[in-house]
Write a protein that holds these residues in place. Structure first.
Motif, PDB file in Angstrom:
ATOM      1  N   ARG A 112       0.851  -1.208   0.000  1.00 44.71           N
ATOM      2  CA  ARG A 112       0.000   0.000   0.000  1.00 44.71           C
ATOM      3  C   ARG A 112       0.885   1.256   0.000  1.00 44.71           C
ATOM      4  O   ARG A 112       0.592   2.240  -0.686  1.00 44.71           O
ATOM      5  N   TYR A 113       1.976   1.201   0.745  1.00 44.77           N
ATOM      6  CA  TYR A 113       2.931   2.317   0.767  1.00 44.77           C
ATOM      7  C   TYR A 113       3.520   2.547  -0.631  1.00 44.77           C
ATOM      8  O   TYR A 113       3.639   3.693  -1.094  1.00 44.77           O
ATOM      9  N   LEU A 114       3.897   1.452  -1.305  1.00 45.50           N
ATOM     10  CA  LEU A 114       4.458   1.580  -2.657  1.00 45.50           C
ATOM     11  C   LEU A 114       3.439   2.155  -3.630  1.00 45.50           C
ATOM     12  O   LEU A 114       3.778   2.952  -4.515  1.00 45.50           O
ATOM     13  N   ARG A 115       2.195   1.757  -3.468  1.00 44.27           N
ATOM     14  CA  ARG A 115       1.144   2.198  -4.386  1.00 44.27           C
ATOM     15  C   ARG A 115       0.739   3.638  -4.136  1.00 44.27           C
ATOM     16  O   ARG A 115       0.602   4.428  -5.076  1.00 44.27           O
ATOM     17  N   VAL A 116       0.565   4.022  -2.870  1.00 45.83           N
ATOM     18  CA  VAL A 116       0.008   5.337  -2.545  1.00 45.83           C
ATOM     19  C   VAL A 116       1.095   6.397  -2.412  1.00 45.83           C
ATOM     20  O   VAL A 116       0.996   7.472  -3.017  1.00 45.83           O
ATOM     21  N   GLU A 117       2.139   6.098  -1.650  1.00 47.70           N
ATOM     22  CA  GLU A 117       3.163   7.113  -1.385  1.00 47.70           C
ATOM     23  C   GLU A 117       4.256   7.134  -2.445  1.00 47.70           C
ATOM     24  O   GLU A 117       4.658   8.194  -2.912  1.00 47.70           O
ATOM     25  N   ARG A 118       4.735   5.961  -2.826  1.00 46.25           N
ATOM     26  CA  ARG A 118       5.784   5.923  -3.855  1.00 46.25           C
ATOM     27  C   ARG A 118       5.195   6.044  -5.257  1.00 46.25           C
ATOM     28  O   ARG A 118       5.897   6.409  -6.189  1.00 46.25           O
ATOM     29  N   SER A 145       3.091  -5.421  -8.679  1.00 50.30           N
ATOM     30  CA  SER A 145       2.754  -6.836  -8.881  1.00 50.30           C
ATOM     31  C   SER A 145       3.990  -7.714  -8.709  1.00 50.30           C
ATOM     32  O   SER A 145       3.916  -8.804  -8.121  1.00 50.30           O
ATOM     33  N   ASN A 146       5.143  -7.246  -9.201  1.00 51.65           N
ATOM     34  CA  ASN A 146       6.383  -8.007  -9.042  1.00 51.65           C
ATOM     35  C   ASN A 146       6.774  -8.127  -7.566  1.00 51.65           C
ATOM     36  O   ASN A 146       7.168  -9.203  -7.096  1.00 51.65           O
ATOM     37  N   TYR A 147       6.661  -7.019  -6.830  1.00 55.75           N
ATOM     38  CA  TYR A 147       6.948  -7.056  -5.387  1.00 55.75           C
ATOM     39  C   TYR A 147       5.995  -8.025  -4.686  1.00 55.75           C
ATOM     40  O   TYR A 147       6.406  -8.821  -3.834  1.00 55.75           O
ATOM     41  N   GLN A 148       4.727  -7.950  -5.033  1.00 55.22           N
ATOM     42  CA  GLN A 148       3.728  -8.797  -4.375  1.00 55.22           C
ATOM     43  C   GLN A 148       4.030 -10.277  -4.613  1.00 55.22           C
ATOM     44  O   GLN A 148       3.948 -11.096  -3.683  1.00 55.22           O
ATOM     45  N   ARG A 149       4.395 -10.612  -5.843  1.00 57.36           N
ATOM     46  CA  ARG A 149       4.688 -12.009  -6.163  1.00 57.36           C
ATOM     47  C   ARG A 149       5.900 -12.513  -5.382  1.00 57.36           C
ATOM     48  O   ARG A 149       5.881 -13.624  -4.833  1.00 57.36           O
ATOM     49  N   GLN A 150       6.937 -11.704  -5.306  1.00 60.26           N
ATOM     50  CA  GLN A 150       8.138 -12.113  -4.577  1.00 60.26           C
ATOM     51  C   GLN A 150       7.864 -12.243  -3.078  1.00 60.26           C
ATOM     52  O   GLN A 150       8.293 -13.217  -2.439  1.00 60.26           O
ATOM     53  N   LEU A 151       7.148 -11.274  -2.518  1.00 56.88           N
ATOM     54  CA  LEU A 151       6.863 -11.314  -1.088  1.00 56.88           C
ATOM     55  C   LEU A 151       5.947 -12.484  -0.726  1.00 56.88           C
ATOM     56  O   LEU A 151       6.040 -13.038   0.372  1.00 56.88           O
ATOM     57  N   GLN A 152       5.067 -12.866  -1.653  1.00 52.76           N
ATOM     58  CA  GLN A 152       4.195 -14.011  -1.419  1.00 52.76           C
ATOM     59  C   GLN A 152       5.040 -15.281  -1.244  1.00 52.76           C
ATOM     60  O   GLN A 152       4.840 -16.061  -0.300  1.00 52.76           O
ATOM     61  N   VAL A 153       6.003 -15.480  -2.147  1.00 58.79           N
ATOM     62  CA  VAL A 153       6.879 -16.654  -2.069  1.00 58.79           C
ATOM     63  C   VAL A 153       7.723 -16.605  -0.797  1.00 58.79           C
ATOM     64  O   VAL A 153       7.902 -17.617  -0.108  1.00 58.79           O
ATOM     65  N   ILE A 154       8.229 -15.432  -0.476  1.00 57.04           N
ATOM     66  CA  ILE A 154       9.054 -15.263   0.728  1.00 57.04           C
ATOM     67  C   ILE A 154       8.247 -15.610   1.975  1.00 57.04           C
ATOM     68  O   ILE A 154       8.734 -16.325   2.875  1.00 57.04           O
ATOM     69  N   CYS A 155       7.019 -15.107   2.053  1.00 58.72           N
ATOM     70  CA  CYS A 155       6.167 -15.392   3.212  1.00 58.72           C
ATOM     71  C   CYS A 155       5.892 -16.889   3.346  1.00 58.72           C
ATOM     72  O   CYS A 155       5.908 -17.443   4.455  1.00 58.72           O
ATOM     73  N   GLU A 156       5.639 -17.533   2.226  1.00 59.11           N
ATOM     74  CA  GLU A 156       5.338 -18.964   2.262  1.00 59.11           C
ATOM     75  C   GLU A 156       6.536 -19.754   2.782  1.00 59.11           C
ATOM     76  O   GLU A 156       6.385 -20.698   3.559  1.00 59.11           O
ATOM     77  N   PHE A 157       7.735 -19.353   2.355  1.00 58.81           N
ATOM     78  CA  PHE A 157       8.929 -20.066   2.820  1.00 58.81           C
ATOM     79  C   PHE A 157       9.125 -19.881   4.318  1.00 58.81           C
ATOM     80  O   PHE A 157       9.353 -20.851   5.053  1.00 58.81           O
ATOM     81  N   PHE A 158       9.036 -18.639   4.778  1.00 57.84           N
ATOM     82  CA  PHE A 158       9.290 -18.382   6.189  1.00 57.84           C
ATOM     83  C   PHE A 158       8.180 -18.942   7.081  1.00 57.84           C
ATOM     84  O   PHE A 158       8.425 -19.315   8.226  1.00 57.84           O
ATOM     85  N   SER A 164      16.398  -8.583  -3.271  1.00 53.78           N
ATOM     86  CA  SER A 164      16.219  -7.134  -3.313  1.00 53.78           C
ATOM     87  C   SER A 164      14.840  -6.735  -2.801  1.00 53.78           C
ATOM     88  O   SER A 164      14.696  -5.756  -2.063  1.00 53.78           O
ATOM     89  N   SER A 165      13.820  -7.509  -3.184  1.00 49.84           N
ATOM     90  CA  SER A 165      12.459  -7.235  -2.704  1.00 49.84           C
ATOM     91  C   SER A 165      12.384  -7.372  -1.192  1.00 49.84           C
ATOM     92  O   SER A 165      11.787  -6.538  -0.505  1.00 49.84           O
ATOM     93  N   LEU A 166      12.997  -8.418  -0.658  1.00 48.90           N
ATOM     94  CA  LEU A 166      13.007  -8.636   0.788  1.00 48.90           C
ATOM     95  C   LEU A 166      13.775  -7.521   1.495  1.00 48.90           C
ATOM     96  O   LEU A 166      13.315  -6.984   2.514  1.00 48.90           O
ATOM     97  N   ARG A 167      14.929  -7.157   0.946  1.00 45.73           N
ATOM     98  CA  ARG A 167      15.754  -6.119   1.561  1.00 45.73           C
ATOM     99  C   ARG A 167      15.007  -4.779   1.609  1.00 45.73           C
ATOM    100  O   ARG A 167      15.017  -4.081   2.631  1.00 45.73           O
TER     101      ARG A 167
END
Length: 303
Positions: free
Chosen positions: A17-23, A31-44, A82-85
């Motif tokens: 939401r921050y990326l969409r509204v503020e940035r 969409s690319n960030y969302q896809r990467q974070l989805q995979v990251i969340c599933e792993f952790f 990079s997305s995680l960082r």
């Protein structure tokens, strides 16, 4: 997703939401960030992580190693890290984390092969479409504008009628990071735009989009890619024609003719000159001639 996974991804949703509204990043980037974070969340989540404050460098390296074993390319793994960082940096800036555990994780280096360009003769062959049916005129106008201005595909499809200044031969586009720039597009592109705009009303356009589909809607990026590829085959081009290749060809031809890297950077809308240096390339013969003309040691032995 488990309750732990929901808790992890809820924080990701706040970041998106921050990326969409503020940035105000583009929908594709988000969409690319969302896809990467989805995979990251599933792993952790599978690693029994229930809060981002529990994340450690060891867990991050474990995720990177698992991604490599799963066949993820170095460039894709670099994007994931990079997305995680960036996400963790945001949490630190919001006071949600004390430090970013991904800071010390090395990003795998991936070679960046130069995009292939289309030579000038083949570009002229591609653009020699001389049909008068509306779709052919529209496609010729799109090809001329894409190559004439070095536009990104997203910039091309998002051009509205009010963004055109045909008398001066210019177009306004919205680039990455919502940065506007004004570009010259050339006399031939203007001529075909004029022809297309005279036919555009036949499709009963729904909005101010310059380039519309047969249904009158703003043309999609997929449709443009498909049409460009088809014209490449019809015009006898031996290489696959796609929008990015036209953009790269524009940059290469401009740089080979002018040698003005900064001007090409501005035309392409690159924030950093280093991006332009990688994205474009001069043939060795041109580089050698510049060296011979400019370097003191090269000129010393000349009469």
């Amino acid at each position: 997703m488990t309750a732990e996974g929901d808790a992890l991804f809820q924080r990701c949703e706040e970041y998106l939401r921050y990326l969409r509204v503020e940035r105000q990043l583009s929908p594709l980037t988000i969409s690319n960030y969302q896809r990467q974070l989805q995979v990251i969340c599933e792993f952790f989540t599978a690693a029994s992580l229930s809060a981002w404050s529990q994340l450690t460098p060891v867990l991050i390296r474990s995720m990177a190693a698992a991604s490599r074993r799963a066949g993820l390319k170095a460039s894709s793994l670099a994007l994931r890290l990079s997305s995680l960082r960036s996400f963790l940096d945001w949490q630190v800036s919001q006071g949600l984390l004390v430090a970013n555990p991904a800071k010390g994780i090395a990003t795998p280096r991936a070679g960046r092969p130069l995009p292939k360009n289309i030579d000038v003769d083949s570009i002229n062959q591609l653009l020699s479409i001389d049909l008068n049916d509306p779709l052919s005129v529209r496609d010729r106008a799109m090809l001329e504008v894409m190559y004439g201005g070095g536009l990104r595909l997203s910039e091309l499809v998002n051009i509205d009628c009010q963004h055109l200044e045909l008398e001066s031969g210019e177009v306004w586009v919205m680039g990455k990071g919502s940065k506007e720039r004004r570009l010259p597009i050339g006399k031939t592109a203007v001529e075909w735009l004029v022809r297309w705009l005279e036919m555009r009303e036949l499709f009963l356009p729904e909005d101010n989009a310059v380039f519309v589909s047969q249904q009158g809607k703003r043309i999609s990026t997929r449709n443009v890619q498909k049409r460009f590829a088809q014209w490449g085959v019809l015009q006898g081009i031996t290489t696959h024609v796609h929008p990015h290749k036209l953009r790269h060809s524009f940059a290469t031809h401009m740089l080979e003719s002018s040698g003005d890297l900064r001007a090409v950077q501005e035309l392409l809308g690159h924030a950093n000159l280093s991006t332009t240096q990688i994205y474009t390339h001069l043939d060795f013969q041109h580089l050698a001639s510049v060296y011979d003309a400019a370097h003191p040691r090269a000129k010393r032995g000349k009469t």
